[in-house]
Design a protein around this motif. Structure first.
Motif, PDB file in Angstrom:
ATOM      1  N   PHE A  37      80.045 -68.469 -16.849  1.00 44.40           N
ATOM      2  CA  PHE A  37      78.731 -68.962 -17.243  1.00 44.40           C
ATOM      3  C   PHE A  37      77.649 -68.456 -16.287  1.00 44.40           C
ATOM      4  CE2 PHE A  37      81.795 -72.335 -18.464  1.00 44.40           C
ATOM      5  CZ  PHE A  37      81.691 -72.196 -19.837  1.00 44.40           C
ATOM      6  N   ARG A  38      78.047 -68.157 -15.028  1.00 43.01           N
ATOM      7  CA  ARG A  38      77.045 -67.810 -14.030  1.00 43.01           C
ATOM      8  C   ARG A  38      76.224 -66.586 -14.429  1.00 43.01           C
ATOM      9  NH1 ARG A  38      74.741 -70.393 -12.547  1.00 43.01           N
ATOM     10  NH2 ARG A  38      73.785 -69.039 -11.025  1.00 43.01           N
ATOM     11  N   ALA A  41      72.761 -66.729 -16.861  1.00 43.73           N
ATOM     12  CA  ALA A  41      71.904 -67.756 -16.295  1.00 43.73           C
ATOM     13  C   ALA A  41      70.976 -68.366 -17.341  1.00 43.73           C
ATOM     14  CB  ALA A  41      71.079 -67.168 -15.162  1.00 43.73           C
ATOM     15  N   ALA A  43      71.601 -68.532 -20.591  1.00 42.43           N
ATOM     16  CA  ALA A  43      72.248 -68.984 -21.815  1.00 42.43           C
ATOM     17  C   ALA A  43      72.048 -70.481 -21.997  1.00 42.43           C
ATOM     18  CB  ALA A  43      73.730 -68.669 -21.754  1.00 42.43           C
ATOM     19  N   THR A  44      71.754 -70.868 -23.188  1.00 43.00           N
ATOM     20  CA  THR A  44      71.598 -72.293 -23.437  1.00 43.00           C
ATOM     21  C   THR A  44      72.638 -72.804 -24.412  1.00 43.00           C
ATOM     22  OG1 THR A  44      70.025 -71.749 -25.133  1.00 43.00           O
ATOM     23  CG2 THR A  44      69.145 -72.457 -23.018  1.00 43.00           C
ATOM     24  N   ALA A  45      73.239 -71.906 -25.158  1.00 38.77           N
ATOM     25  CA  ALA A  45      74.164 -72.418 -26.168  1.00 38.77           C
ATOM     26  C   ALA A  45      75.145 -71.350 -26.580  1.00 38.77           C
ATOM     27  CB  ALA A  45      73.393 -72.895 -27.389  1.00 38.77           C
ATOM     28  N   ILE A  46      76.274 -71.829 -27.005  1.00 42.44           N
ATOM     29  CA  ILE A  46      77.240 -70.941 -27.647  1.00 42.44           C
ATOM     30  C   ILE A  46      77.058 -71.130 -29.131  1.00 42.44           C
ATOM     31  CG2 ILE A  46      79.680 -70.541 -28.061  1.00 42.44           C
ATOM     32  CD1 ILE A  46      79.959 -71.827 -25.176  1.00 42.44           C
ATOM     33  N   GLU A  47      76.937 -70.044 -29.826  1.00 38.76           N
ATOM     34  CA  GLU A  47      76.758 -70.206 -31.263  1.00 38.76           C
ATOM     35  C   GLU A  47      77.802 -69.441 -32.026  1.00 38.76           C
ATOM     36  OE1 GLU A  47      72.772 -69.560 -32.642  1.00 38.76           O
ATOM     37  OE2 GLU A  47      72.143 -71.368 -31.545  1.00 38.76           O
ATOM     38  N   PHE A 211      76.841 -66.154 -26.720  1.00 38.02           N
ATOM     39  CA  PHE A 211      75.907 -66.926 -25.914  1.00 38.02           C
ATOM     40  C   PHE A 211      74.504 -66.574 -26.362  1.00 38.02           C
ATOM     41  CE2 PHE A 211      79.497 -66.783 -22.922  1.00 38.02           C
ATOM     42  CZ  PHE A 211      79.545 -68.127 -22.571  1.00 38.02           C
ATOM     43  N   ASN A 214      67.435 -69.346 -24.505  1.00 38.59           N
ATOM     44  CA  ASN A 214      66.611 -70.381 -25.125  1.00 38.59           C
ATOM     45  C   ASN A 214      65.632 -69.825 -26.144  1.00 38.59           C
ATOM     46  OD1 ASN A 214      65.119 -69.085 -23.255  1.00 38.59           O
ATOM     47  ND2 ASN A 214      64.099 -70.904 -22.449  1.00 38.59           N
ATOM     48  N   TYR A 222      81.094 -64.463 -26.323  1.00 40.97           N
ATOM     49  CA  TYR A 222      81.816 -65.567 -25.705  1.00 40.97           C
ATOM     50  C   TYR A 222      83.251 -65.138 -25.485  1.00 40.97           C
ATOM     51  CZ  TYR A 222      84.209 -70.082 -25.417  1.00 40.97           C
ATOM     52  OH  TYR A 222      84.989 -71.136 -25.042  1.00 40.97           O
TER      53      TYR A 222
ATOM     54  N   ARG B 323      82.534 -74.087 -31.242  1.00 43.49           N
ATOM     55  CA  ARG B 323      81.409 -74.706 -31.928  1.00 43.49           C
ATOM     56  C   ARG B 323      81.815 -76.060 -32.492  1.00 43.49           C
ATOM     57  NH1 ARG B 323      76.000 -74.187 -31.611  1.00 43.49           N
ATOM     58  NH2 ARG B 323      75.770 -75.015 -33.695  1.00 43.49           N
ATOM     59  N   TYR B 327      82.671 -78.143 -28.248  1.00 42.29           N
ATOM     60  CA  TYR B 327      81.238 -77.906 -28.073  1.00 42.29           C
ATOM     61  C   TYR B 327      80.623 -78.730 -26.944  1.00 42.29           C
ATOM     62  CZ  TYR B 327      76.335 -77.275 -29.244  1.00 42.29           C
ATOM     63  OH  TYR B 327      75.005 -76.975 -29.189  1.00 42.29           O
ATOM     64  N   GLN B 331      79.042 -77.052 -23.627  1.00 40.03           N
ATOM     65  CA  GLN B 331      77.604 -77.128 -23.362  1.00 40.03           C
ATOM     66  C   GLN B 331      77.358 -77.842 -22.039  1.00 40.03           C
ATOM     67  OE1 GLN B 331      76.757 -74.717 -25.757  1.00 40.03           O
ATOM     68  NE2 GLN B 331      74.854 -75.811 -25.529  1.00 40.03           N
ATOM     69  N   MET B 334      78.219 -75.513 -19.286  1.00 40.37           N
ATOM     70  CA  MET B 334      77.191 -74.477 -19.174  1.00 40.37           C
ATOM     71  C   MET B 334      75.950 -75.007 -18.481  1.00 40.37           C
ATOM     72  SD  MET B 334      77.296 -72.406 -22.719  1.00 40.37           S
ATOM     73  CE  MET B 334      75.684 -71.711 -22.482  1.00 40.37           C
ATOM     74  N   SER B 337      76.721 -75.453 -14.853  1.00 40.82           N
ATOM     75  CA  SER B 337      76.881 -74.142 -14.256  1.00 40.82           C
ATOM     76  C   SER B 337      75.543 -73.431 -14.091  1.00 40.82           C
ATOM     77  CB  SER B 337      77.819 -73.327 -15.139  1.00 40.82           C
ATOM     78  OG  SER B 337      77.991 -72.067 -14.613  1.00 40.82           O
ATOM     79  N   SER B 338      74.662 -73.609 -15.066  1.00 36.54           N
ATOM     80  CA  SER B 338      73.397 -72.873 -15.021  1.00 36.54           C
ATOM     81  C   SER B 338      72.498 -73.339 -13.879  1.00 36.54           C
ATOM     82  CB  SER B 338      72.672 -73.001 -16.366  1.00 36.54           C
ATOM     83  OG  SER B 338      72.226 -74.323 -16.539  1.00 36.54           O
ATOM     84  N   THR B 350      66.340 -76.371 -18.947  1.00 35.57           N
ATOM     85  CA  THR B 350      66.074 -75.915 -20.315  1.00 35.57           C
ATOM     86  C   THR B 350      67.024 -76.542 -21.313  1.00 35.57           C
ATOM     87  OG1 THR B 350      67.352 -74.000 -19.692  1.00 35.57           O
ATOM     88  CG2 THR B 350      64.973 -73.707 -19.853  1.00 35.57           C
ATOM     89  N   MET B 351      68.267 -76.670 -20.910  1.00 36.15           N
ATOM     90  CA  MET B 351      69.237 -77.223 -21.855  1.00 36.15           C
ATOM     91  C   MET B 351      68.937 -78.689 -22.111  1.00 36.15           C
ATOM     92  SD  MET B 351      72.629 -75.233 -20.783  1.00 36.15           S
ATOM     93  CE  MET B 351      73.401 -75.833 -22.236  1.00 36.15           C
ATOM     94  N   LEU B 354      66.166 -78.904 -24.690  1.00 38.86           N
ATOM     95  CA  LEU B 354      66.468 -78.475 -26.057  1.00 38.86           C
ATOM     96  C   LEU B 354      67.603 -79.265 -26.680  1.00 38.86           C
ATOM     97  CD1 LEU B 354      66.036 -74.691 -25.424  1.00 38.86           C
ATOM     98  CD2 LEU B 354      64.490 -76.191 -26.657  1.00 38.86           C
ATOM     99  N   TYR B 356      70.693 -79.574 -25.913  1.00 36.09           N
ATOM    100  CA  TYR B 356      71.940 -78.847 -26.134  1.00 36.09           C
ATOM    101  C   TYR B 356      73.152 -79.646 -25.711  1.00 36.09           C
ATOM    102  CZ  TYR B 356      69.848 -74.669 -27.758  1.00 36.09           C
ATOM    103  OH  TYR B 356      69.198 -73.777 -28.529  1.00 36.09           O
TER     104      TYR B 356
END
Lengths: 620, 467
Positions: A37-38, A41, A43-47, A211, A214, A222, B323, B327, B331, B334, B337-338, B350-351, B354, B356
């Motif tokens: 994940f690092r 930086a 990334a906000t979501a996995i889609e 990934f 925002n 992923y 997903r 999920y 999330q 993440m 981690s972020s 940010t997450m 939003l 997430y």
């Protein structure tokens, strides 16, 4: 109480410490060390992106392409990633939409389960390749929007619209019932082969996990695509249609209302299936901006171009029915091939003129009766079959007769691989008993009352498919294979259903077919169907004329050549008059085209004549 | 003799400071999560953070109110409070509101609370009181039985709701029982059974059996004095592994062989006059395989796919749909981690903005700390909890009253399980169990509940000289 366990406090403190260290260690791994994940930086979501499979294409029997795939684009949006300051007017200009459409497309019911501000939905679907090309360059200026490639249908040959059918978006009910096969916005076969072979053609959707940042931009795959599922393309279908013959048939039926079906009697493979008026399959292609309008127009058209007459229309078969009556009567032992029945221009009973006939020589055999299509002959024969257990037992006789019709494939859908096939109808003894009872309690019916069935009039109804199937059954001298449109799948060993190989014997011995086949041949050589004559192909056919409110329907069914038949054809032209005028010549042209590949120059005048005939004016 | 009544002078200010620190962090985090809401709502006291602030004030007031109550009150009425909480746990099954499939809440207008919160407190008091009776001795089977009954009764009632998370918290009382002399054997056996259960969820029964047999054979062989037995067993193990690598089809043969070797080793050990060890290990193999088999059977034959997913998310995340079932955890990880080392800064997650991460202001509040405050923040919070727990053990040990000490360990255990499971869950170490992070997660009744528990402890401590 002495406290001998005081030292255990140290163990408990050590446990607290160890647990805290484990948590800190995990936090360190996540926040300082792990690169999964690092490196992402932002990334906000996995889609999960859906990867659409390409839909199987459709070929004709000689693997000429009938339906292909064309790319088209869906513009997707994730609501809460839209930049509030985006250049809306430029956006709308590029997509050729107005701002009202823009606003409406974004206003969703966020409280419902169907939409979420963080889950992408379709903003605008079916953007053509050319418009997309212009838009794509500026796509990066509009965060939150991305594009999904889809395949829609394309038709290079412009032929066989009814056979092929079209695709459309799935409706809500289909999504709910499909157990995750379909999602809103997916395409599904609506009619024709597209619907019958939906499961074969559609393939399986794949998935791609990514990934996103925002702004909705894809940053990376992923788990290096390990979780991704590649889509499985649909299988390509090889149909039994012969493209040339299909196109030729459509040309012949221009400006006429009716249908043609041609099939190969020995295999049941449908070579051409024409319903007229038809339409240009390109009009109903998804992505055609006029599609909705075209569909509405066709739906309103009084000529019903969307209605497939080949399998949906049910008509009285008229005189086409006579060969079938003859077969049943001979099998039941009620008719000898060389029987003579006099006809004084009508069928008389106790001196009363009941069913009219036309002038022809006295028929001294079954073949001659078929040749001249004598009404009196077949009414007599039919009544004898119905009355064979006694005049007061017509119900047993009629049921015996009907059992044959059922085996001929009448009164029920044949099982063609085409959606919503109709089954036609033959009246049962119960039907008459009930009907007469309703008129007057206790009243009995007899064979005289139902004599018009003998000449294919009255309550009896057949689809064109059942008629051509009957022709094939006669051509095969006693069996048919269920008519079908699938020949196989390209590059796949999957078998087509066994029922499309099976011979269905109808319970008539082959010796009884000779007088009937002879009669049908003589009808073409020197009888009612002379207009179907082709100099060097022995065509066996029978005309029919079905009375109705307007001008008579012109019907003809036939097969050729007489020995070792290659093709059986039925032609039904509505309001075209006597069967010999239009239906018979159209059938003969179909036969010639199929067997010889082209029309003999000496017969071109006939082709031109048919091609140019406009019978739509005759409609009631 | 110290004066009675409100004795602010004797309050343990270290614990109190950590408490104030944690609830302040909680308020800030709830504020940042619902920041957007706050800007829209206009009136601060209508936002989540506003409500949390009100609850914070109520809690601190309650804290001081409790210091005014006579400290003996809690021991005197401990069974009454326990009885009341059991009554409420029964009542909630019939009168409670069903939220997300569990009937664990009483709702009065906009206020709702979980009787399980009161039960934690009541059980702590009752258990502490029971063990303080004259003839209670943790080495005594009768004492053990009653102690277990005291916390297993509410556990059972909570499982009926069903609320597995809260029920799990009640296992924390074993920490206090351990301190009071419960034999470590219980923990070894319990740990072994739990381990086999988890292994049974994940691995095929054959592999578990093989692992158990060879592991215990190793233990047996270490109890053999003669070197030649070592060599023989080692060679056989080598042989068996060799077969396994070369020929998968001979798996059953390998199992049979292993069983034979194990029995042989047991026999030899028994001959060496260590029959008890051999017997114990043989029983353990049988019970272990039985438990794993049961777990395996339950997992594949009885659990619904979504229940399997729950377990897989924890034990085998690679099997889960990123997903779908995975999920939330993904999330959450993440987001944490972020944050990196320093975090994105207060209000800058940010997450968070939003949405997430689900349940962000309640069960997943630690994500916000991780994202906005980075590793420094995560470390700080974990350290703060550790300090609190450590301080409670110190406080516990200085009590002259056995009741106060036991109560202190009970509270430490409850806080410990809550924070370990909650933070562990957000980082994927623990299964997704919806229990709040003490003092930080949004939610008035949980904040007030923990506050009361801690306040009673500090009140008892302030009067420690008296007992």
């Amino acid at each position: 109480m002495s406290d001998s366990f005081k030292k255990r406090q140290i163990i408990i403190q050590l446990i607290f410490l160890a647990a805290g260290i484990v948590l800190v260690g995990k936090a360190m791994q996540l926040q300082l060390i792990d690169s999964t994940f690092r490196n992402k930086a932002n990334a906000t979501a996995i889609e999960k992106l859906t990867v659409y499979p390409s839909r199987g294409v459709i070929y004709d029997r000689d693997t000429n392409l009938m339906v292909n795939n064309d790319p088209i684009y869906d513009l997707m949006v994730t609501y809460n990633r839209i930049d509030p300051n985006m250049d809306t007017s430029k956006f709308c200009r590029l997509l050729n939409i107005n701002e009202a459409f823009f606003r409406e497309s974004l206003e969703k019911d966020w409280r419902s389960d169907r939409f979420s501000p963080s889950v992408p939905f379709v903003f605008m679907s079916k953007i053509s390749a050319e418009r997309f090309a212009r838009f794509q360059e500026s796509l990066y200026q509009f965060p939150g929007f991305f594009v999904q490639l889809r395949n829609v249908r394309g038709y290079s040959a412009n032929t066989g619209a009814h056979v092929l059918g079209y695709i459309r978006e799935v409706n809500k009910r289909e999504v709910e019932q499909s157990e995750d096969v379909y999602a809103a916005g997916d395409y599904i076969g609506a009619t024709g082969l597209e619907a019958s072979y939906e499961e074969i053609l559609r393939g399986e959707k794949g998935a791609r996990y990514v990934f996103k940042d925002n702004l909705g931009r894809i940053i990376d795959n992923y788990q290096s695509k390990r979780r991704d599922v590649p889509p499985k393309s649909g299988k390509d279908l090889i149909s039994t249609i012969q493209l040339d013959l299909q196109a030729f048939g459509e040309m012949l039926m221009a400006n006429k209302r009716g249908s043609i079906i041609a099939l190969e009697p020995s295999s049941g493979e449908i070579l051409a299936m024409v319903s007229s008026p038809g339409y240009d399959p390109n009009d109903l292609v998804i992505g055609n901006e006029e599609r909705g309008k075209a569909y509405l127009q066709m739906n309103r058209d009084s000529l019903k171009p969307l209605f497939n007459r080949a399998v949906l229309a049910q008509y009285p078969p008229g005189s086409l029915f006579k060969p079938l009556v003859a077969l049943v009567a001979m099998q039941e032992g009620q008719l000898k091939p060389n029987r003579t029945i006099r006809c004084g221009g009508a069928y008389y009973h106790n001196g009363m003129r009941l069913t009219g006939c036309h002038g022809h020589p006295t028929c001294t055999s079954v073949s001659m009766a078929i040749q001249h299509s004598c009404n009196a002959y077949f009414v007599t024969v039919f009544r004898e079959v119905v009355d064979q257990f006694g005049f007061d037992q017509p119900q047993i006789g009629l049921d015996t007769f009907n059992a044959y019709l059922n085996r001929f494939g009448m009164g029920r859908p044949l099982g063609v691989d085409f959606p919503s096939e109709k089954g036609g109808n033959y009246p049962t003894s119960r039907y008459y008993t009930d009907w007469f009872n309703k008129q007057q309690e206790g009243q009995r019916w007899n064979s005289l009352w139902i004599r018009s069935l003998a000449i294919g009039q009255g309550e009896i109804q057949m689809t064109n498919l059942q008629m051509v199937n009957a022709a094939a059954m006669i051509a095969n001298r006693g069996y048919y294979v269920i008519p079908h449109l699938v020949k196989g799948y390209l590059n796949s060993d999957d078998p087509i259903p066994n029922k499309y190989f099976q011979r269905n014997y109808v319970g008539i011995e082959s010796e009884h077919f000779e007088p009937v086949v002879d009669g049908m041949e003589r009808a073409v050589l020197a009888g009612t169907a002379r207009s179907a004559y082709i100099p060097d192909i022995s065509v066996c056919g029978k005309t029919g004329t079905a009375e109705n409110s307007g001008k008579d329907h012109s019907i003809f069914f036939c097969f050729a050549p007489k020995e070792d038949p290659k093709i059986a054809v039925v032609v039904y032209v509505e309001n075209a008059g006597f069967g010999g005028t239009y239906a018979a010549p159209i059938a003969s042209l179909m036969i010639e085209k199929y067997i010889k590949g082209e029309i003999d120059p000496a017969r071109r005048w006939r082709l031109e004549y048919i091609k140019n005939a406009n019978l739509l004016g005759n409609l009631p | 003799m110290r004066p009675r009544g409100s004795s602010m002078k004797y309050m343990d200010w270290t614990t109190f400071s950590i408490y104030i620190g944690l609830i302040s962090v909680g308020l800030l985090m709830v504020y940042t999560v619902d920041y957007e809401e706050a800007t829209i709502a206009g009136n601060f006291f209508r936002t989540s953070a506003g409500k949390q602030a009100i609850w914070m004030v109520i809690s601190v007031l309650a804290f001081f109110l409790i210091t005014l109550i006579e400290w003996k009150f809690w021991q005197t009425f401990s069974y009454l409070i326990y009885g009341l909480s059991i009554f409420l746990l029964v009542a909630v099954l019939f009168l409670g509101t069903n939220i997300k499939g569990a009937t664990s809440w009483f709702t009065f207008g906009s206020f709702s609370f979980q009787p399980a919160e009161i039960a934690k407190f009541g059980t702590s008091l009752a258990l502490a009181n029971f063990l303080s009776t004259y003839n209670a001795d943790m080495r005594d089977i009768r004492t053990q039985f009653i102690s277990f009954a005291i916390f297993l009764v509410p556990t059972g009632l909570i499982l009926l709701q069903p609320d597995a998370g809260s029920a799990l918290v009640f296992m924390s009382f074993t920490i206090m029982l351990y301190r009071e002399g419960l034999s470590p054997i219980y923990f070894i056996v319990g740990g072994f059974l739990a381990g086999m259960l988890l292994l049974g969820f994940v691995f095929d029964i054959e592999y578990i059996a093989l692992g158990l047999i060879w592991g215990f054979t190793l233990i047996l062989s270490l109890n053999l004095k003669s070197r030649k037995w070592w060599w023989a067993l080692g060679a056989l193990a080598f042989f068996a592994t060799g077969i396994l690598f070369i020929q998968q089809d001979l798996f059953q043969l390998v199992i049979l062989l292993s069983i034979a070797v194990f029995l042989l080793a047991s026999l030899v050990v028994w001959r060496h006059k260590k029959g008890r060890l051999a017997f114990m290990l043989n029983t353990a193999v049988l019970v272990g395989i039985g438990i794993s088999f049961l777990a395996n059977y339950v997992f594949y034959e009885i659990l619904e796919p979504h229940q399997q997913d729950r377990i897989n998310v924890w034990l085998q995340p690679s099997k889960c749909d990123p997903r779908g079932s995975l999920y939330n955890v993904l999330q959450s990880k993440m987001a944490i981690s972020s944050g990196g080392l320093q975090g994105k800064g207060f209000l800058n997650g940010t997450m968070t903005k939003l949405n997430y991460v689900p349940e962000q202001s309640t069960d997943f509040i630690f994500c916000t700390i991780g994202e906005e405050q980075g590793f420094l923040g995560s470390f700080g919070i974990i350290a703060l909890y550790f300090l609190l727990l450590y301080r409670i053990t110190i406080v516990a040990e200085r009590q002259r009253s056995g009741f106060s000490r036991r109560y202190a360990y009970a509270i430490a255990g409850i806080l410990f399980v809550h924070y370990i499971i909650n933070i562990g869950m957000t980082m994927g170490l623990m299964p997704i169990i919806g229990i709040p992070l003490p003092f930080i997660s949004k939610g008035g009744s949980s904040l007030l509940g923990f506050t009361v528990m801690l306040a009673v402890l500090l009140k008892l401590d302030a009067n420690r000289g008296v007992g």
